[in-house]
Scaffold this motif. Structure first.
Motif, PDB file in Angstrom:
ATOM      1  N   THR A 138      64.417 -40.356 -19.527  1.00 12.50           N
ATOM      2  CA  THR A 138      65.362 -40.733 -18.463  1.00 12.50           C
ATOM      3  C   THR A 138      65.085 -42.122 -17.916  1.00 12.50           C
ATOM      4  O   THR A 138      65.973 -42.744 -17.327  1.00 12.50           O
ATOM      5  N   GLU A 444      67.206 -47.733  -7.821  1.00 17.00           N
ATOM      6  CA  GLU A 444      67.880 -46.622  -7.157  1.00 17.00           C
ATOM      7  C   GLU A 444      68.769 -47.120  -6.017  1.00 17.00           C
ATOM      8  O   GLU A 444      69.903 -46.654  -5.843  1.00 17.00           O
ATOM      9  N   ALA A 448      72.823 -46.967  -5.992  1.00 21.96           N
ATOM     10  CA  ALA A 448      73.397 -46.122  -4.943  1.00 21.96           C
ATOM     11  C   ALA A 448      74.630 -46.764  -4.329  1.00 21.96           C
ATOM     12  O   ALA A 448      75.476 -46.074  -3.730  1.00 21.96           O
ATOM     13  N   ASN A 466      80.542 -28.403  -9.550  1.00 20.42           N
ATOM     14  CA  ASN A 466      79.245 -29.066  -9.758  1.00 20.42           C
ATOM     15  C   ASN A 466      79.390 -30.404 -10.459  1.00 20.42           C
ATOM     16  O   ASN A 466      78.551 -31.296 -10.274  1.00 20.42           O
ATOM     17  N   ASN A 467      80.435 -30.568 -11.281  1.00 19.96           N
ATOM     18  CA  ASN A 467      80.651 -31.860 -11.915  1.00 19.96           C
ATOM     19  C   ASN A 467      81.105 -32.905 -10.906  1.00 19.96           C
ATOM     20  O   ASN A 467      80.695 -34.064 -10.970  1.00 19.96           O
ATOM     21  N   PHE A 470      78.152 -33.891  -8.567  1.00 17.13           N
ATOM     22  CA  PHE A 470      76.968 -34.231  -9.362  1.00 17.13           C
ATOM     23  C   PHE A 470      75.991 -35.088  -8.551  1.00 17.13           C
ATOM     24  O   PHE A 470      76.361 -36.134  -8.006  1.00 17.13           O
ATOM     25  N   ASN A 471      74.746 -34.612  -8.453  1.00 16.62           N
ATOM     26  CA  ASN A 471      73.669 -35.307  -7.739  1.00 16.62           C
ATOM     27  C   ASN A 471      73.932 -35.450  -6.243  1.00 16.62           C
ATOM     28  O   ASN A 471      73.279 -36.239  -5.564  1.00 16.62           O
ATOM     29  N   LYS A 472      74.885 -34.687  -5.748  1.00 14.83           N
ATOM     30  CA  LYS A 472      75.134 -34.681  -4.300  1.00 14.83           C
ATOM     31  C   LYS A 472      75.182 -33.220  -3.861  1.00 14.83           C
ATOM     32  O   LYS A 472      76.236 -32.669  -3.536  1.00 14.83           O
ATOM     33  N   THR A 473      74.006 -32.608  -3.914  1.00 14.83           N
ATOM     34  CA  THR A 473      73.912 -31.163  -3.712  1.00 14.83           C
ATOM     35  C   THR A 473      74.307 -30.724  -2.307  1.00 14.83           C
ATOM     36  O   THR A 473      74.615 -29.553  -2.090  1.00 14.83           O
ATOM     37  N   ARG A 523      84.472 -37.551  -8.823  1.00 13.79           N
ATOM     38  CA  ARG A 523      83.011 -37.655  -8.661  1.00 13.79           C
ATOM     39  C   ARG A 523      82.650 -38.994  -8.019  1.00 13.79           C
ATOM     40  O   ARG A 523      81.794 -39.047  -7.119  1.00 13.79           O
ATOM     41  N   GLN A 527      81.027 -39.858  -4.078  1.00 11.90           N
ATOM     42  CA  GLN A 527      79.851 -40.680  -3.831  1.00 11.90           C
ATOM     43  C   GLN A 527      80.141 -41.793  -2.820  1.00 11.90           C
ATOM     44  O   GLN A 527      79.229 -42.303  -2.171  1.00 11.90           O
TER      45      GLN A 527
END
Length: 612
Positions: A138, A444, A448, A466-467, A470-473, A523, A527
């Motif tokens: 990653t 990061e 962001a 969830n898609n 994504f990464n925004k729980t 998505r 963000q």
């Protein structure tokens, strides 16, 4: 050896495993050796070599404590003599049998406890190794994945790590316990007869050299096998991903032949590996028995001619003990053969771990402040190796404006967009946000502030919800629905079988291209980044889908700074600034109307699309 030691580093902290394992292993070996030393009194009782007279001598004096083998031998003989005097030979026989049962139970109990420690150690090593490899994958820059076969990476992440577990980590017991066992056996054998033990040590290295030669050839074949397997996984991945093309071109026989060639090659290599590996165990056993036979002939001759210090019962015990040396020796030779495949896999895994990411945060990198004014490309150049892609790019992008990048394929549009979120770093010049060089700040914090929508919608085999989130729980259902509505996606989502909880399949395969793209936009909307990068986000869509997606993009771009890579020039006519790139340079810049008036490359490209 270096690879093996590096693999063991994944066992840190060792304090969780080594002390207890050492204690259990040592106790297991001691009680195991005690089993065999009981053979001498057992034979003496059965053959009548120990009677009342011998028992009186044995029980006469209790030995003083000393930490050596002689003390334990004399201590046992003292109590053994006492039992013979009190209980007779039948009682002594019962005592020896009970002691054998107890020592066997304790030897196997401590062996089991040691196995439990090794089991925990194995799981710990493999977990840490797999985590380290995945983390490194990653961290690697995008260019790495362009140069490597995906099938090969998948092999290293799965098959190779599994091979390390089964071939290397599983042999930790053998590598640690068996040498200790062999040393303990030889200490006891030297104590019984120095002459016979030295004779055996002349014969043993011969068999060890033969086994080492086989193992060396095995490692070379194992490396070929792992490379062949990575080719097979690559073919499988390409076939599954390109099945539509395979069927459209009637290429099933072609792709099957390609697979069969690699599959047959892998089978031949595996057969060769199995033949060499399976030869190690019977060969080591044959060589070991040959050594025992030679020892039996030599030592038996000495005993028969009364030229040895050993009695008949002691010589029989010596031969039994020496034959037991072959058990750990055989286990070590088999493990040494099996470990070669694991070491090859370990090398392949460590190659990934040792690959240094080209895009890294500087020491003490700071968090990038919130974007306020402008993006600047200052004398930016970039090259893939020796091949220049961008040269002397100088542009200013004011906050809230839309800049479009257009031009022929290979002109550097996508590369320029990839430099902004630091997927790559420029080889010359600098990219500045509000005057801050983005290389001085953490990746990061730079990423962001940016949202990316690509031509290929990158979705995951998960639910629609969830898609989008994504990464925004922490995103709520209301926020996800609001983002979907802005992206013109809410209507088709609620008409799916489970709404926002519908599984969309691998890469969103259950959805149309326009639907997948609108989820990607939703998505990005969720963000809420101040800077957008749109890489030909509508070029692969039909007219109706393009209209819906373009509306969603317009909603997304409101009050944001946007960098748009456009294939269809009609979609960027209202951009605040259009940059025309050719062979890595900005050859024209201006608004749509200004560029048409110049009658340059942009006007030519526009005319070509109008006539198509």
């Amino acid at each position: 050896m270096k690879t093996y030691l590096r693999i063991l580093q994944f066992a840190k902290p060792y304090s969780r495993f080594v002390p207890l394992y050492t204690i259990y292993t040592f106790l297991g070996i001691i009680f195991g050796l005690f089993n065999f030393t009981l053979i001498i009194p057992l034979l003496n009782v059965l053959f009548g070599e120990v009677g009342q007279k011998e028992a009186v001598v044995m029980a006469a004096t209790k030995p003083e404590f000393a930490l050596n083998i002689e003390f334990f031998k004399e201590f046992f003989n003292y109590y053994f003599g006492q039992i013979i005097l009190q209980e007779g030979r039948e009682g002594a026989l019962l005592f020896v049998c009970v002691m054998v049962i107890i020592s066997v139970f304790l030897a196997n109990l401590f062996r089991y406890l040691a196995f439990r420690i090794v089991g925990a150690l194995r799981a710990h090593v493999v977990r840490n190794m797999r985590h380290t490899v995945y983390q490194r994958v990653t961290e690697l820059h995008l260019g790495y994945f362009s140069n490597e076969r995906k099938g090969d990476l998948m092999t290293r992440l799965t098959v190779d790590i599994q091979e390390v577990e089964s071939s290397v980590v599983s042999t930790l017991t053998v590598v640690v316990r068996e040498p200790i066992s062999i040393i303990a056996f030889f200490i006891l054998l030297f104590n019984m007869s120095v002459e016979l033990t030295l004779f055996s040590l002349i014969l043993l290295p011969l068999s060890g050299g033969i086994i080492a030669g086989i193992s060396k050839r095995l490692k070379r074949k194992a490396k070929e096998g792992q490379n062949s397997l990575s080719f097979i996984l690559t073919i499988i991945d390409e076939t599954l991903s390109g099945m539509r093309v395979v069927k459209a071109f009637n290429a099933e026989p072609f792709i099957l032949s390609k697979f069969q060639d690699q599959n047959s090659r892998y089978a031949r290599i595996q057969r060769s590996i199995a033949n060499k590996r399976d030869l190690a165990s019977p060969l080591s056993e044959f060589l070991g028995v040959s050594v025992v036979a030679g020892l039996l002939l030599y030592g038996g001759t000495l005993v028969l001619n009364q030229e040895s210090d050993l009695s008949a019962s002691e010589f029989i015990t010596y031969i039994i003990l020496f034959s037991q040396v072959l058990v750990p020796a055989k286990a070590m030779s088999a493990a040494f053969s099996n470990i070669q495949r694991g070491l090859v896999s370990g090398d392949r895994v460590l190659q990934v771990i040792d690959t240094k990411p080209q895009i890294v945060n500087k020491p003490n990198a700071k968090v990038l402040p919130a974007f306020k004014e402008e993006i600047e490309f200052r004398n930016v150049s970039f090259a893939y190796g020796d091949k220049p892609v961008l040269q002397d790019i100088n542009i200013h992008i004011k906050k809230g404006t839309t800049v479009a990048l257009v031009g022929p394929s290979g002109g550097g549009k996508s590369t320029m967009a990839d430099l902004l979120p630091r997927f790559y770093d420029p080889t010359g010049g600098a990219i500045l946000l509000d005057g801050h060089d983005i290389r001085d700040y953490t990746m990061e914090s730079v990423r962001a502030q940016m949202g990316v929508v690509t031509q290929e919608s990158i979705l995951f085999n998960d639910t629609i919800f969830n898609n989008i989130a994504f990464n925004k729980t922490e995103a709520t259902e209301e926020e996800v629905i609001a983002a979907a509505k802005i992206a013109n996606a809410h209507e088709f989502i609620i008409n799916t079988e489970a709404g926002y909880q519908t599984m969309i399949g691998d890469r969103g395969g259950k959805l149309s291209g326009g639907q997948r793209q609108r989820l990607s936009i939703a998505r990005a909307i969720l963000q809420n980044p101040p800077i957008l990068i749109l890489d030909e986000a509508t070029s692969a869509l039909d007219t109706e889908s393009e209209k819906l997606v373009q509306e969603a993009l317009n909603n997304l771009m409101k009050n944001r700074t946007s960098v748009v890579i456009a294939h269809r020039l009609s979609t960027i006519q209202h951009a605040d600034q259009i940059l025309v790139l050719q062979q890595g340079r900005v050859v024209e810049r201006g608004t749509h109307d200004e560029l048409l008036e110049n009658s340059g490359l942009y006007a030519k490209l526009t005319q070509m699309q109008l006539t198509v």
